[in-house]
Design a protein around this motif. Structure first.
Motif, PDB file in Angstrom:
ATOM      1  N   GLN A 240       0.831  -1.209   0.000  1.00 26.65           N
ATOM      2  CA  GLN A 240       0.000   0.000   0.000  1.00 26.65           C
ATOM      3  C   GLN A 240       0.863   1.254   0.000  1.00 26.65           C
ATOM      4  O   GLN A 240       0.574   2.214  -0.737  1.00 26.65           O
ATOM      5  CB  GLN A 240      -0.925  -0.011   1.229  1.00 26.65           C
ATOM      6  N   GLN A 241       1.921   1.243   0.841  1.00 26.57           N
ATOM      7  CA  GLN A 241       2.812   2.397   0.881  1.00 26.57           C
ATOM      8  C   GLN A 241       3.546   2.577  -0.437  1.00 26.57           C
ATOM      9  O   GLN A 241       3.694   3.702  -0.937  1.00 26.57           O
ATOM     10  CB  GLN A 241       3.814   2.235   2.033  1.00 26.57           C
ATOM     11  N   SER A 242       3.996   1.474  -1.022  1.00 28.99           N
ATOM     12  CA  SER A 242       4.701   1.548  -2.302  1.00 28.99           C
ATOM     13  C   SER A 242       3.785   2.043  -3.401  1.00 28.99           C
ATOM     14  O   SER A 242       4.202   2.818  -4.269  1.00 28.99           O
ATOM     15  CB  SER A 242       5.258   0.167  -2.668  1.00 28.99           C
ATOM     16  N   SER A 303       8.608  -1.193  -6.546  1.00 27.58           N
ATOM     17  CA  SER A 303       9.154  -0.763  -5.251  1.00 27.58           C
ATOM     18  C   SER A 303      10.445  -1.519  -4.919  1.00 27.58           C
ATOM     19  O   SER A 303      11.403  -0.927  -4.422  1.00 27.58           O
ATOM     20  CB  SER A 303       8.117  -0.967  -4.149  1.00 27.58           C
ATOM     21  N   LYS A 304      10.461  -2.818  -5.200  1.00 27.53           N
ATOM     22  CA  LYS A 304      11.668  -3.598  -4.933  1.00 27.53           C
ATOM     23  C   LYS A 304      12.796  -3.190  -5.879  1.00 27.53           C
ATOM     24  O   LYS A 304      13.975  -3.198  -5.477  1.00 27.53           O
ATOM     25  CB  LYS A 304      11.383  -5.094  -5.079  1.00 27.53           C
ATOM     26  N   ILE A 306      13.392  -0.203  -7.146  1.00 26.97           N
ATOM     27  CA  ILE A 306      13.985   1.054  -6.671  1.00 26.97           C
ATOM     28  C   ILE A 306      15.016   0.766  -5.584  1.00 26.97           C
ATOM     29  O   ILE A 306      16.115   1.329  -5.575  1.00 26.97           O
ATOM     30  CB  ILE A 306      12.886   2.001  -6.139  1.00 26.97           C
ATOM     31  N   TYR A 307      14.669  -0.149  -4.669  1.00 32.49           N
ATOM     32  CA  TYR A 307      15.597  -0.523  -3.600  1.00 32.49           C
ATOM     33  C   TYR A 307      16.813  -1.233  -4.175  1.00 32.49           C
ATOM     34  O   TYR A 307      17.946  -1.036  -3.717  1.00 32.49           O
ATOM     35  CB  TYR A 307      14.879  -1.417  -2.593  1.00 32.49           C
ATOM     36  N   CYS A 308      16.588  -2.074  -5.196  1.00 32.25           N
ATOM     37  CA  CYS A 308      17.698  -2.795  -5.832  1.00 32.25           C
ATOM     38  C   CYS A 308      18.675  -1.815  -6.489  1.00 32.25           C
ATOM     39  O   CYS A 308      19.896  -1.954  -6.373  1.00 32.25           O
ATOM     40  CB  CYS A 308      17.161  -3.769  -6.881  1.00 32.25           C
ATOM     41  N   ILE A 309      18.140  -0.827  -7.191  1.00 30.83           N
ATOM     42  CA  ILE A 309      18.991   0.151  -7.870  1.00 30.83           C
ATOM     43  C   ILE A 309      19.857   0.903  -6.859  1.00 30.83           C
ATOM     44  O   ILE A 309      21.047   1.131  -7.088  1.00 30.83           O
ATOM     45  CB  ILE A 309      18.127   1.128  -8.692  1.00 30.83           C
ATOM     46  N   LYS A 310      19.262   1.251  -5.747  1.00 29.84           N
ATOM     47  CA  LYS A 310      20.007   1.978  -4.715  1.00 29.84           C
ATOM     48  C   LYS A 310      21.131   1.136  -4.126  1.00 29.84           C
ATOM     49  O   LYS A 310      22.118   1.675  -3.620  1.00 29.84           O
ATOM     50  CB  LYS A 310      19.052   2.418  -3.599  1.00 29.84           C
ATOM     51  N   ASN A 311      20.990  -0.191  -4.185  1.00 32.65           N
ATOM     52  CA  ASN A 311      21.986  -1.083  -3.606  1.00 32.65           C
ATOM     53  C   ASN A 311      22.808  -1.824  -4.655  1.00 32.65           C
ATOM     54  O   ASN A 311      23.455  -2.833  -4.343  1.00 32.65           O
ATOM     55  CB  ASN A 311      21.298  -2.099  -2.683  1.00 32.65           C
ATOM     56  N   GLY A 312      22.768  -1.340  -5.879  1.00 34.14           N
ATOM     57  CA  GLY A 312      23.601  -1.921  -6.927  1.00 34.14           C
ATOM     58  C   GLY A 312      23.204  -3.330  -7.319  1.00 34.14           C
ATOM     59  O   GLY A 312      24.060  -4.146  -7.688  1.00 34.14           O
ATOM     60  N   ASN A 338       8.188 -11.390  -0.055  1.00 35.14           N
ATOM     61  CA  ASN A 338       9.137 -12.143   0.764  1.00 35.14           C
ATOM     62  C   ASN A 338      10.239 -12.778  -0.061  1.00 35.14           C
ATOM     63  O   ASN A 338      11.405 -12.797   0.352  1.00 35.14           O
ATOM     64  CB  ASN A 338       8.393 -13.226   1.558  1.00 35.14           C
ATOM     65  N   ALA A 339       9.874 -13.327  -1.230  1.00 30.05           N
ATOM     66  CA  ALA A 339      10.890 -13.948  -2.081  1.00 30.05           C
ATOM     67  C   ALA A 339      11.929 -12.916  -2.519  1.00 30.05           C
ATOM     68  O   ALA A 339      13.139 -13.180  -2.489  1.00 30.05           O
ATOM     69  CB  ALA A 339      10.224 -14.594  -3.299  1.00 30.05           C
ATOM     70  N   LEU A 340      11.480 -11.740  -2.914  1.00 27.08           N
ATOM     71  CA  LEU A 340      12.404 -10.692  -3.345  1.00 27.08           C
ATOM     72  C   LEU A 340      13.190 -10.123  -2.168  1.00 27.08           C
ATOM     73  O   LEU A 340      14.382  -9.813  -2.301  1.00 27.08           O
ATOM     74  CB  LEU A 340      11.642  -9.587  -4.077  1.00 27.08           C
ATOM     75  N   ASP A 341      12.539  -9.979  -1.023  1.00 26.59           N
ATOM     76  CA  ASP A 341      13.248  -9.491   0.170  1.00 26.59           C
ATOM     77  C   ASP A 341      14.393 -10.432   0.552  1.00 26.59           C
ATOM     78  O   ASP A 341      15.493  -9.988   0.888  1.00 26.59           O
ATOM     79  CB  ASP A 341      12.277  -9.356   1.347  1.00 26.59           C
ATOM     80  N   ASN A 342      14.118 -11.742   0.509  1.00 29.73           N
ATOM     81  CA  ASN A 342      15.167 -12.722   0.829  1.00 29.73           C
ATOM     82  C   ASN A 342      16.313 -12.648  -0.169  1.00 29.73           C
ATOM     83  O   ASN A 342      17.494 -12.693   0.209  1.00 29.73           O
ATOM     84  CB  ASN A 342      14.578 -14.139   0.840  1.00 29.73           C
ATOM     85  N   ALA A 343      15.962 -12.537  -1.463  1.00 27.92           N
ATOM     86  CA  ALA A 343      16.993 -12.465  -2.498  1.00 27.92           C
ATOM     87  C   ALA A 343      17.809 -11.186  -2.360  1.00 27.92           C
ATOM     88  O   ALA A 343      19.052 -11.206  -2.447  1.00 27.92           O
ATOM     89  CB  ALA A 343      16.345 -12.535  -3.886  1.00 27.92           C
TER      90      ALA A 343
END
Length: 435
Positions: A240-242, A303-304, A306-312, A338-343
């Motif tokens: 919802q936030q994303s 949303s995931k 964007i976080y990935c780009i920030k962390n290379g 959850n799958a993407l968060d774990n990865a």
């Protein structure tokens, strides 16, 4: 000890303790296997028997130390044989000791009743021993198999272990009190009474530690369900936030894009034009890049990413989101989130940025919905059951991500499979398209 009371032969006691350990080892995850396990168990039986027989005639002063040593051997037997922690091994050792005391006491009480305390044919005594021990330990195995996880992971804490030790010590003390002295309110004066007291106390003690075990198991299940529910809720809140954030970003993107078009229509210097080009490229960083056909999946992926780009981390996706149209929003958020968060959590640990790779696939095959998550992986997987062990330090609070994924998938009669191929971790999800 009081010599007028016929105590259990030490060989019978050693066999009971060894069998009790074997019962608990059989329902736990093994550390040893094959010929190593069989040689080790045979050696333990010999050592345990010799120790109890040799210490038979020692003074009563040495009785308690010898019993502690016997329990220590049971502890080492279980700990070396099973892939469990020291605390868990201690917990199961106490429970095995109480079970051994109960079955041995029951057998000897029946033996005394049938043969009236007199010497009988050794063949008949062995037959009776085999029958009582087989039935008794079989019942213990059935009860333990029902409420003991194969990996033994009940999240036993030190206070749980100490509670079990106190119960076991109290049961042993009260059940054997009459063999020390008859001058207490809890002692018996006659042989049959003493045997009755010991067996009933041991039975009560076993019932108490078993009930405590069930309670710990229920607490573990409750904590696990609460953790899974929290993960489900958190993933939905994140979605919802994303969604709100991405909607704002897309609005700003289109607004700024129109401003850039207006500025380009003006007479611009080359430097300004280059600046505006750079500005436009930076804005594209925030544009929703995924159009899978499912708005929920698009939002989660965006949303995931964007976080990935920030962390290379490079996140790629080939997905037919229309295949998820019958799936609940919360389940989509849970599975993919959850799958993407774990990865992502793992890829952040990879030093070489070029190797920080994650790929997601959603497609149909032979009447099934196939969802596949792949990420670069270094090392070897360790499993607990059919799921890998969490790589996070706090194992008590973590490790529920994959469990929540499996929980969500099972709602649609699907299955989850984890595999490792070369340097790739692979998470497969298979769901019938009739969901």
């Amino acid at each position: 000890m009081n010599e007028i009371l016929p105590d259990i032969p030490r060989i019978y006691t050693a066999l009971a303790e060894w069998l009790a350990c074997m019962i608990y080892i059989s329902v736990l995850k093994k550390r040893l296997s094959g010929w190593k396990f069989y040689f080790f168990t045979a050696g333990v039986l010999i050592i345990q028997t010799v120790f109890l027989v040799v210490t038979k005639d020692l003074s009563i002063i040495f009785w308690i130390p010898c019993m502690i040593a016997a329990i220590g051997m049971m502890f080492l037997f279980i700990y070396v044989s099973c892939n469990i922690s020291v605390i868990e091994a201690g917990y199961f050792s106490v429970r095995a000791f109480v079970a051994a005391e109960l079955v041995a006491s029951l057998e000897w009480q029946v033996h005394y009743f049938i043969f009236n305390g007199k010497k009988s044919e050794e063949f008949l005594e062995i037959i009776l021993l085999i029958i009582i021990y087989t039935v008794g330990f079989l019942l213990v195995w059935i009860l333990e198999k029902r409420y003991t996880l194969e990996d033994g992971k009940l999240n036993i804490r030190q206070r749980d272990l100490w509670s079990t030790i106190v119960i076991g010590a109290a049961v042993f003390a009260i059940s054997n009190l009459s063999f020390v002295t008859a001058r207490t309110p809890f002692s018996g004066k006659y042989t049959q009474d003493v045997l009755n007291i010991r067996t009933l106390v041991d039975l009560g003690g076993f019932a108490i530690v078993y009930a405590y075990h069930i309670q710990l198991n229920e607490l573990r299940i409750r904590r696990e369900l609460e953790a899974v529910q929290n993960i489900l809720q958190n993933q939905y809140v994140q979605y919802q936030q994303s969604k709100e954030s991405i909607d704002i970003i897309n609005y700003k993107y289109h607004d700024l894009k129109n401003q850039i078009i207006f500025l380009r229509a003006e007479e611009d210097a080359d430097k300004r034009n280059a600046y505006l080009t750079k500005m436009e490229n930076e804005i594209k960083f925030y544009e929703t890049q995924y159009k899978t056909g499912n708005n929920v999946l698009d939002t989660v992926l965006a949303s995931k990413n964007i976080y990935c780009i920030k962390n290379g981390i490079t996140l790629t996706c080939v997905a037919d989101g229309t295949l998820l149209e019958k799936m609940d929003v919360i389940d989509i958020c849970t599975i993919f989130g959850n799958a993407l968060d774990n990865a992502i959590e793992y890829e952040k640990q990879i030093e070489d940025i070029e190797k920080r790779l994650i790929h997601v696939s959603v497609f149909s095959q032979k009447g099934f919905l196939m969802i596949r998550f792949e990420n670069y992986f270094e090392g070897e997987l360790e499993y607990e059951g059919d799921l890998p062990v969490t790589t996070k330090k706090d194992m008590f609070k973590h490790g529920y991500g994959l469990k929540s994924i499996r929980y969500g998938v099972q709602k649609y009669d699907g299955v989850v499979k984890v595999d490792q191929k070369d340097n790739w971790f692979e998470l497969y999800i298979l769901i019938p398209l009739s969901i």
